[in-house]
Design a protein around this motif. Sequence first.
Motif, short mmCIF file in Angstrom:
data_model
loop_
_atom_site.label_atom_id
_atom_site.label_comp_id
_atom_site.label_asym_id
_atom_site.label_seq_id
_atom_site.Cartn_x
_atom_site.Cartn_y
_atom_site.Cartn_z
N PRO A 70 1.30 -1.41 -0.31
CA PRO A 70 0.11 0.25 -0.13
C PRO A 70 0.47 1.26 0.05
CG PRO A 70 0.06 -1.50 1.66
CD PRO A 70 0.74 -1.51 0.85
N ALA A 71 0.70 2.28 -0.44
CA ALA A 71 1.01 3.70 -0.65
C ALA A 71 1.77 4.04 0.77
CB ALA A 71 0.33 4.42 -1.46
N TRP A 72 0.72 3.89 1.81
CA TRP A 72 1.01 4.45 3.65
C TRP A 72 2.28 3.97 3.37
CZ3 TRP A 72 1.05 0.54 6.87
CH2 TRP A 72 0.69 -0.05 7.24
N PHE A 73 2.21 2.17 3.11
CA PHE A 73 3.75 1.72 3.91
C PHE A 73 5.41 2.65 3.16
CE2 PHE A 73 6.58 -1.28 2.00
CZ PHE A 73 7.92 -1.98 3.34
N HIS A 74 5.51 2.85 1.71
CA HIS A 74 6.61 3.36 1.18
C HIS A 74 6.09 5.61 1.92
CE1 HIS A 74 6.36 0.75 -1.83
NE2 HIS A 74 5.10 0.20 -1.83
N ASN A 75 5.43 5.54 2.61
CA ASN A 75 5.28 6.57 3.04
C ASN A 75 6.02 6.83 4.55
OD1 ASN A 75 3.88 8.17 0.76
ND2 ASN A 75 1.71 8.36 1.68
N LEU A 76 5.70 6.06 5.39
CA LEU A 76 6.16 5.52 6.14
C LEU A 76 7.76 5.19 6.44
CD1 LEU A 76 3.38 3.92 8.46
CD2 LEU A 76 4.10 6.03 8.57
#
Length: 139
Positions: A70-76
């Motif tokens: 998910p995009a949030w993984f890369h954001n974290l």
Amino acid sequence: MTDWNQQIIDEFRANGGDVATAGFGKGLVLLHHRGAKTGTERVNPVAFIADDGGDAWLVAASKSGAPQNPAWFHNLLAHPDVEIETPDDGTVLVHATQLTGADRDAAWARFTARSEGFRSYEQRTTRTIPVLRLARRDA
């Protein structure tokens, strides 16, 4: 943000973190994060498992078994100092760390023991589903 996510976020906030939809109950946190490339502020509901006596939360980047994270993984990974809204502790400042090796495997086993959904995600994908630890940090 999808309408589904917004519905879950609205229900979470309206009911003190208790989400009846899909039987989530108090098993979600609202993850506030910044886009890795855009810097845009985002919020995603994510399932968690309490860790370290309630001072940390484990989250799995399962994306329902999709082939990509998910995009949030890369954001974290790009911006690990974030905040979460929790069912019991309100808003908490946390630092995200990706678990690896035996630590990741042990945490993932907790997710699969907890839910048939997580077991099916693992069967649907060829990737290793990442697990992150969101640990409390000082303000």
